[in-house]
Structure formats: C-alpha cells, structure tokens
Design a protein around this motif. Structure first.
Motif, mmCIF file in Angstrom:
data_model
loop_
_atom_site.group_PDB
_atom_site.id
_atom_site.type_symbol
_atom_site.label_atom_id
_atom_site.label_comp_id
_atom_site.label_asym_id
_atom_site.label_seq_id
_atom_site.Cartn_x
_atom_site.Cartn_y
_atom_site.Cartn_z
ATOM 1 N N THR A 5 2.471 8.130 0.211
ATOM 2 C CA THR A 5 3.762 7.608 0.647
ATOM 3 C C THR A 5 4.034 6.275 -0.060
ATOM 4 N N PRO A 6 5.293 5.842 -0.113
ATOM 5 C CA PRO A 6 5.570 4.536 -0.727
ATOM 6 C C PRO A 6 5.150 3.363 0.147
ATOM 7 N N GLU A 7 4.621 3.646 1.318
ATOM 8 C CA GLU A 7 4.106 2.600 2.202
ATOM 9 C C GLU A 7 2.584 2.487 2.127
ATOM 10 N N ALA A 8 1.978 3.182 1.153
ATOM 11 C CA ALA A 8 0.524 3.173 1.037
ATOM 12 C C ALA A 8 -0.026 1.759 0.928
ATOM 13 N N HIS A 9 0.623 0.937 0.089
ATOM 14 C CA HIS A 9 0.126 -0.420 -0.135
ATOM 15 C C HIS A 9 0.110 -1.244 1.147
ATOM 16 N N LEU A 10 1.124 -1.065 1.998
ATOM 17 C CA LEU A 10 1.184 -1.795 3.258
ATOM 18 C C LEU A 10 0.182 -1.245 4.266
ATOM 19 N N ASN A 11 -0.042 0.060 4.218
ATOM 20 C CA ASN A 11 -1.067 0.633 5.094
ATOM 21 C C ASN A 11 -2.455 0.142 4.697
ATOM 22 N N TRP A 12 -2.728 0.059 3.388
ATOM 23 C CA TRP A 12 -4.021 -0.475 2.940
ATOM 24 C C TRP A 12 -4.190 -1.921 3.390
ATOM 25 N N HIS A 13 -3.104 -2.689 3.272
ATOM 26 C CA HIS A 13 -3.158 -4.089 3.699
ATOM 27 C C HIS A 13 -3.402 -4.184 5.204
ATOM 28 N N SER A 14 -2.655 -3.396 5.970
ATOM 29 C CA SER A 14 -2.768 -3.457 7.420
ATOM 30 C C SER A 14 -4.168 -3.071 7.894
ATOM 31 N N ASP A 15 -4.803 -2.144 7.177
ATOM 32 C CA ASP A 15 -6.155 -1.694 7.526
ATOM 33 C C ASP A 15 -7.244 -2.516 6.833
ATOM 34 N N ALA A 16 -6.856 -3.630 6.208
ATOM 35 C CA ALA A 16 -7.796 -4.537 5.533
ATOM 36 C C ALA A 16 -8.633 -3.817 4.479
ATOM 37 N N LEU A 17 -8.003 -2.907 3.745
ATOM 38 C CA LEU A 17 -8.720 -2.121 2.740
ATOM 39 C C LEU A 17 -8.722 -2.752 1.355
ATOM 40 N N PHE A 18 -7.940 -3.796 1.148
ATOM 41 C CA PHE A 18 -7.930 -4.397 -0.183
ATOM 42 C C PHE A 18 -9.275 -5.034 -0.535
#
Length: 261
Positions: free
Chosen positions: A127-140
């Motif tokens: 999805t185009p919200e992948a980057h925000l989901n990764w951020h929200s889940d502290a995956l960066f």
C-alpha cells in the motif's frame, strides 16, 4: 511490448506492508540498485490527464505542491511519462487499487498504473501507506540495521537527529523547497521543479552509485528514485515519515501515526 497486469495478477504479488521489510533491508545492506516508491492521488491526477480528466486537476496539484500553476500540457505529458518509467523500474511499488476500502480518488491510482505501465517486473506491491506503517511499528531500526551511510532528499535538515536515532556514521542532506501548501511561500528558497530539480538530477547521476537515499520529495521524488536506481544506488521514497520525524502534524496522514523517531 508492454505487459499490462490485471487486478488479479497484481494481487498475487501484493504483500502485507510488513512483509516487504526484509527485502528492503537486504537491498540496503548489499547496496544493489533498488527503488521503493509510492503513488497516490496526486500521481493519479497527473496520470489521468488526457485519459480520465482535464488538465485542471494537474494544475490543482501543481499549486498545492509548488505554489505555481505555470506548467502546460507538454510538461504534464513529460511528467506522466517519467512517472510511468519510475513505476516500471521500481522493485517495490505502493499504491491503492479498486480492491481497497478507500475513496475513489485514492484507489483509482492502481487502475491508471495498470492500464498505462508495464508492472510485470516489479517484485512486490504494497500500500502507499507502507512507509508510515513501518514507522508506526518502529521497523525502521530493523530496515536500517547494518547501514552506515544515507543521503536525505528533503526540505528538513535532520542530519544530526537521524544520525543519533539510527547510529549512522555519515549523513548527507540535499535540500529541496518545502510543500507549498504547508509552507510560507514568500520564504520558499527556490522553485523545486524549475530550480532544484535539474541540479539534483545532475548530482544524482554523478554520485548515486553505491549510495543509499531516503527521499521525501513528493511527485518529483519518484523521478529521483528512478535516477538513483539507474545510477547504481538504493532509493527509498518515505515521504511524510520525514514530517513524523520532525513532529510536523500539519498533514492529516501524519496525525494518524506515531510522531518522532
């Protein structure tokens, strides 16, 4: 000949956003040419000109992004072509499609891409919200694990803060003007498409090989990502994650997610 994917064919390669994390970390560590980009309603407005709507929809977004509507149909046709090339060459591509429970202005993006771009070589769809989901889940922290160097393409110079947050040894910043809608237009340093874009493209062509770039540059960021990959670099189009990192809550999409590093 272009291979156009049906919705069903695209869905076979669409994965939950979290499932793309390992693929990205591998590209970052091995520094193989790679691009992750996202397209949404703004890109759909550009891609649809001459097909599904008139040029005024593109002009709306030009003013929204850059505070300027002095871009003719020829510019828009060029931008359409470059967006299609960027999508076709991406490794992971994020967009909403007609299967998603989203307003039509968002989910029409997938149909436009599938009708006009050959997406047969794209590895994964998210999805185009992948980057925000990764951020929200502290995956960066996991995505960046083992990475020493990054270059930021953003209106925010957060070099010191991101260096501390992710233990990077070397952070470089390429500055662009901020989003016109959320900026003081009288203080904008330059026009992004007219002034900064040509200079940045020259710089990327000259030095992107083997380097990793985090991009928050709107529609032109998709073109930067494609150029970086072609030049031998790794590009991650993480957009409004930069707003989250600096605590800028002016965008609705940011307010729904975690703020800060």
């Amino acid at each position: 000949m272009k291979i156009l994917l049906s919705l069903e064919e695209m869905l076979k390669r669409r994965v939950p956003d979290i499932d793309a994390v390992e693929r990205i970390n591998s590209a970052l560590i091995n520094k193989v040419p790679f691009s992750f980009i996202r397209m949404n309603d703004g890109e759909a407005a550009i891609l649809g000109v001459g097909h599904e709507h008139d040029h005024d929809q593109a002009e709306f977004f030009y003013h929204h992004w850059w505070g300027d509507t002095n871009f003719d149909v020829n510019y828009t046709k060029w931008l359409q072509s470059e967006l299609v090339k960027s999508a076709e060459s991406s490794d992971i591509l994020g967009f909403f499609d007609m299967c998603d429970k989203k307003p039509l202005k968002f989910k029409r993006t997938g149909g436009m891409l599938r009708k006009g771009a050959d997406l047969s070589k794209v590895d994964l769809f998210v999805t185009p919200e992948a980057h925000l989901n990764w951020h929200s889940d502290a995956l960066f922290k996991h995505i960046f694990d083992g990475l020493d160097q990054v270059t930021l393409i953003s209106c925010y110079d957060i070099s010191k803060a991101i260096k501390r947050a992710f233990s990077f040894k070397d952070v470089t910043h390429i500055r662009i003007p901020g989003h016109a809608k959320y900026s003081n237009r009288s203080k904008m340093m330059a026009s992004h498409p007219h002034d900064r874009f040509p200079a940045i493209m020259r710089r990327l062509n000259a030095e992107a090989q083997g380097r990793v770039y985090l991009i928050g540059a709107g529609v032109l960021g998709k073109l930067y990502a494609n150029t970086i990959k072609e030049a031998g670099g790794v590009a991650l189009d993480i957009g409004s994650v930069f707003d989250s990192w600096v605590g800028n809550k002016s965008r609705g999409s940011v307010r729904k997610y975690r703020i800060g590093f």
